[in-house]
Design an enzyme around this catalytic site. Structure first.
Site, PDB file in Angstrom:
ATOM      1  N   GLU A 107       0.809  -1.223   0.000  1.00 16.83           N
ATOM      2  CA  GLU A 107       0.000   0.000   0.000  1.00 16.83           C
ATOM      3  C   GLU A 107       0.841   1.272   0.000  1.00 16.83           C
ATOM      4  OE1 GLU A 107      -0.760  -2.672   1.777  1.00 16.83           O
ATOM      5  OE2 GLU A 107      -2.851  -3.140   1.309  1.00 16.83           O
ATOM      6  N   HIS A 122      -9.868  -4.623  11.346  1.00 20.04           N
ATOM      7  CA  HIS A 122     -10.581  -4.507  10.069  1.00 20.04           C
ATOM      8  C   HIS A 122     -11.908  -3.760  10.198  1.00 20.04           C
ATOM      9  CE1 HIS A 122      -7.726  -7.613   8.815  1.00 20.04           C
ATOM     10  NE2 HIS A 122      -8.092  -7.408   7.567  1.00 20.04           N
TER      11      HIS A 122
HETATM   12  C1  LIG Z   1      -2.007  -4.067   4.548  1.00 17.78           C
HETATM   13  C2  LIG Z   1      -3.015  -5.036   4.071  1.00 17.78           C
HETATM   14  N1  LIG Z   1      -3.381  -5.032   2.781  1.00 17.78           N
HETATM   15  C3  LIG Z   1      -4.296  -5.907   2.335  1.00 17.78           C
HETATM   16  C4  LIG Z   1      -4.867  -6.804   3.180  1.00 17.78           C
HETATM   17  C5  LIG Z   1      -5.899  -7.784   2.656  1.00 17.78           C
HETATM   18  N2  LIG Z   1      -5.299  -9.120   2.589  1.00 17.78           N
HETATM   19  C6  LIG Z   1      -5.433  -9.977   3.608  1.00 17.78           C
HETATM   20  S1  LIG Z   1      -4.586 -11.380   3.360  1.00 17.78           S
HETATM   21  C7  LIG Z   1      -4.033 -10.881   1.865  1.00 17.78           C
HETATM   22  C8  LIG Z   1      -3.132 -11.795   1.083  1.00 17.78           C
HETATM   23  C9  LIG Z   1      -1.855 -12.114   1.783  1.00 17.78           C
HETATM   24  O1  LIG Z   1      -1.180 -13.152   1.157  1.00 17.78           O
HETATM   25  P1  LIG Z   1       0.134 -13.832   1.755  1.00 17.78           P
HETATM   26  O2  LIG Z   1       0.982 -12.817   2.407  1.00 17.78           O
HETATM   27  O3  LIG Z   1       0.733 -14.638   0.671  1.00 17.78           O
HETATM   28  O4  LIG Z   1      -0.396 -14.772   2.928  1.00 17.78           O
HETATM   29  P2  LIG Z   1      -1.360 -16.047   2.845  1.00 17.78           P
HETATM   30  O5  LIG Z   1      -2.749 -15.528   2.970  1.00 17.78           O
HETATM   31  O6  LIG Z   1      -1.092 -16.753   1.587  1.00 17.78           O
HETATM   32  O7  LIG Z   1      -1.033 -16.864   4.059  1.00 17.78           O
HETATM   33  C10 LIG Z   1      -4.523  -9.614   1.570  1.00 17.78           C
HETATM   34  C11 LIG Z   1      -4.266  -8.883   0.329  1.00 17.78           C
HETATM   35  C12 LIG Z   1      -4.482  -6.765   4.541  1.00 17.78           C
HETATM   36  N3  LIG Z   1      -5.022  -7.578   5.450  1.00 17.78           N
HETATM   37  N4  LIG Z   1      -3.544  -5.889   4.950  1.00 17.78           N
END
Ligand SMILES: Cc1ncc(C[n+]2csc(CCOP(=O)(O)OP(=O)(O)O)c2C)c(N)n1
Ligand SMILES: [Mg+2]
Lengths: 329, 458
Positions: B192, B261
């Protein structure tokens, strides 16, 4: 990921293998139950299951000693079970009840255990990485030899704060193992669509951090790599990066349209790489356990999970007065 | 024993869904983990897996049925050799569900429309009387606004996490990648602070970015660029260089997603000179104001709400429908008290006004719509008429929009007040996860009704 070849001829003891089997199975059955409770409306909000990735935490927890710390993202149920937190308390937090680790106030993504040195449970992608380095900073400051495991995803690996942390962690030789759980997807975005780096652990090289990629579906490989990383950190030579190549079988959270990968891809992983099946094969083929022994374990685990689910339904909702507690110390 | 398979809850805000497709038929044996059906929720089409093993006894809800409530029995699972005719658990609900299901796809059921909720509704001043309207969800309205502006101006582009191939985490950008291609609908990594900086730079260089935050909670990672880089540049450059950019996404509490959230950023961003801040309630406002935001030469914070995305409102059918900033809308005229709100707060304000009307209190309900600039004149004129005011917002009480409105009324209409202004807000706590505590933390209609009675000394 290449299919695993043959079960390693190992000098691993029967007890150790049985232990991994039990712990991984507990996580899987627990998560399946959580998915069911979500569908029934007993769990609300977001619920991120760890199914498929069990070998990562179980293998690394096998290298931890008392006093070591761990911190992770919202995909945290497996980490809590693996570090010895009570399945009843975790499940009751998922249902938002008084008996949960945060008295129902945190939910699936936000649980903590001071006793087990589990520092959460964080909902902001990437935030746990500098926090984890801070935990390690405290241990170094106190002059002990504790190590912190800071877990984060392949998606989180693109957050800038990860690299600010890398720089400081190496500069100050913090005893932190950065564990990248590369399950290949961040929600619907595959690794290929989010970076051109061929690997994530190698990014640490820019800051002088040692690391390696590990088959995260093989609990023995995870443990071996973990021992190395932990030894480096305990010796004051940290940090260390472990990029665990793993896979999540279920959707990102409960609401996931699953259009970004094929069913065949998921099935292939389950068939060829499943971490629990792997240990099961080692146990049976190595003559360490019979099908009946394993059935008995399955039954045990089922009972533990059912008990947790029952507890999570019966534990009352928190008292309304709890709304106003725990805001200030 | 036959087991009922119930309509599952598949997202935090799902209350009902469409049973899009059955992937098994009666008589098939199913394994645990097998995909039984595709279910369309408010967010996505999802696969629904079997929990237990058995044989599909009877399908109770036909595919294509819309509006199936969570926990409605949708099928019966039997063990080998059993018949579906002997539902062990629910002899009641199962047979009842079936005929309903058969009816549903045929005639669009006259879902007993409640007597029009907004009885005393002020005329819509945003478009000429007699303009044809169509019913549209807030989600569709936002999408249309972006699509229209992107068609009209090639410098407008959309950037954010999962906006393209995934079709939007909340389906706002659905279809935009197909229409405008990857040059203008850009999927970003989860970064972000980084992509906000990139977008602000692009705006400084003359493009018109729309940045989608998956939710505004994540804008905190980027808040430095929003405030220090975007909001202050025009001023610091002595007017040479501006930043025409829109930051949009869902804001505020969804349902049961916990403290990190569930936060309302209205008062936060409204504090910043150099930003404009919009927080629409209806679909027409969402559309007209988003189009204005995209054309505005300043950085605009556009605060949406997940719970409102699926709500339908009348939207005018016009070639180019825009709504100017700084113009409140009077949703309901009244004489006894002024209720000032915006965004999701309007749900409570309007509901309260209905309840109050039944008790003989006539409330005027004002939707601020934009929080920077604020339409003080409309609020003050109303208070001068009613002599009483209650503000309603989801955010925290300290330093709230309501506080600011109260102070303004005190300074500019003190002599007109017959009672102190009351601010209804969310509770002064991080959002708890537990269902009962979350309910308590959020604003309620009853609180608004009580506040109004209190300022009316009733
Ligand atoms: C700063 C932020 N941006 C976006 C999100 C929304 N979001 C939650 S999980 C996620 C994906 C994360 O993927 P990864 O780091 O690969 O972890 P995984 O879910 O695969 O364990 C996103 C975009 C968030 N929680 N925090
Ligand atoms: Mg991932």
């Amino acid at each position: 990921m290449a299919p695993r070849k043959t079960p390693e001829k190992s000098n691993i003891s029967r007890d150790e293998l049985l232990g991994y089997y039990r712990e991984m199975l507990l996580i899987r059955r627990f998560e399946e139950k959580a998915g069911q409770l979500y569908g029934m409306g007993l769990i609300g909000g977001f619920c991120h299951l760890y199914i498929g990735q069990e070998a990562v935490v179980v293998g690394l927890e096998a290298t931890a000693k008392d006093g070591d710390k761990r911190i992770t993202s919202y995909r945290d149920h497996g980490h809590m079970l693996a570090c010895g937190m009570d399945p009843k308390g975790v499940m009751a937090e998922l249902t938002g009840r008084e008996g949960g680790y945060s008295k129902g106030k945190g939910g699936s993504m936000h649980m903590f255990s001071k006793e087990k040195h589990f520092y959460g449970g964080h909902g902001i992608v990437g935030a746990q990485v500098p926090l984890g380095a801070g935990l390690a900073f405290a241990d170094k400051y106190m002059g002990n030899d504790n190590v912190t495991f800071a877990y984060f995803g392949d998606g989180a690996a693109n957050q800038g704060q990860v690299y600010e942390t890398y720089n400081m962690a190496e500069l100050w030789n913090l005893p932190v193992v950065f564990v990248i759980e590369n399950n290949q997807y961040a929600m619907g975005t595959s690794m290929k669509r989010s970076t051109k780096s061929p690997s994530l652990w190698e990014r640490g090289a820019a800051y002088g951090i040692k690391g390696e990629a590990v088959d995260g579906m093989d609990v023995l490989a995870v443990k071996a790599a973990g021992e190395k990383a932990v030894a480096v950190c305990r010796a004051g030579q940290g940090p260390y990066i472990l990029e665990m190549m793993t896979y999540r079988y279920r959707g990102h959270s409960m609401s996931d349209p699953a259009k970004y990968r094929t069913r065949e891809e998921v099935q292939k992983m389950r068939d060829e790489k499943d971490a629990i099946e792997h240990v099961r094969d080692l146990l049976v083929q190595g003559g360490h356990a019979t099908e009946d022994d394993l059935k008995a374990i399955d039954k045990d685990i089922k009972a533990i999970v059912n008990e947790a689910a029952e507890f999570s339904k019966e534990s009352p909702e928190p008292a309304l007065s709890e709304l106003w507690t725990d805001i200030y110390a | 024993m036959a087991t009922e398979i119930l309509m599952p809850a598949l997202s935090p805000t799902m209350e009902e869904g469409t049973l899009a497709k059955w992937l098994v038929k009666e008589g098939d044996s199913v394994k645990s983990g097998q995909i039984l059906a595709e279910i369309e929720t408010d967010k996505a089409t999802m696969e629904f897996e079997a929990v237990d093993e058995g044989v599909m006894g009877k399908i109770l809800i036909a595919e294509g049925t819309q509006g199936v409530k969570v926990n409605t029995p949708i099928a019966l699972l039997v063990q080998d050799g059993e018949t579906a005719e002997a539902p062990a658990k629910a002899p009641e609900s199962a047979p009842k569900a079936a005929p309903e299901a058969e009816k549903a796809p045929a005639a669009a059921p006259p879902a007993a429309p409640k007597p029009a909720a907004v009885a005393v509704r002020a005329a819509d001043p945003d478009y000429p009387a007699g303009t044809p309207t169509k019913s549209m969800t807030v989600r569709e309205a936002l999408r249309e606004a972006m699509a229209e502006e992107m068609r009209a101006n090639p410098l407008v582009f959309l950037m954010g996490e999962e906006v393209g191939e995934y079709q939007g985490a909340y389906k706002i950008s659905q279809g935009l990648l197909d229409e405008f291609g990857p040059k203008r609908v850009i999927d970003t990594p989860i970064t972000e602070h980084g992509f906000t900086g990139v977008a602000v730079g692009a705006a400084m260089a003359g493009l018109n970015p729309i940045v989608e935050f998956m939710t505004f909670n994540f804008s905190m990672q980027a808040i430095d660029h929003i405030i220090n880089s975007a909001a202050k540049t025009l001023y610091m450059s002595g007017g040479q260089m501006g930043c025409p950019i829109v930051f949009r996404g869902p804001n505020g509490a969804a349902a049961r997603v916990g403290a990190q959230h569930s936060q309302d950023y209205a008062a936060w961003y409204a504090q910043i000179p150099g930003l404009k801040v919009v927080m629409p309630y209806s679909a027409a406002d969402a559309k007209g104001l988003l189009k204005t935001a995209i054309r505005d030469p300043n950085p605009v914070i556009f605060l949406e709400n997940e719970i409102l995305y699926g709500k339908s409102f009348d939207v005018p059918v016009m070639d180019d429908f825009t709504i100017p900033f700084g113009k409140a809308r009077i949703w309901r005229e009244g004489t006894d008290v002024t209720i000032v709100s915006f965004g999701i707060g309007m749900t409570y304000a309007l509901e309260a006004a209905d309840k109050l009307a039944a008790e003989g209190i006539s409330a005027e309900v004002i939707d601020l719509r934009t929080l920077r600039p604020i339409d003080y004149d409309t609020v003050l004129a109303s208070v001068q008429k009613t002599n009483r005011c209650v503000t309603v917002e989801e955010g925290w009480p300290v330093g709230s929009i309501g506080n600011h409105i109260s102070a303004t009324i005190m300074q500019r209409a003190f002599d007109y007040l017959d009672a102190p202004v009351i601010n209804c807000t969310g509770k002064d706590v991080p959002m708890p996860y537990a269902a009962n505590l979350e309910k308590l933390a959020l604003l309620t209609t009853v609180e608004v009704v009580d506040a109004v009675k209190s300022v009316c000394y009733r």
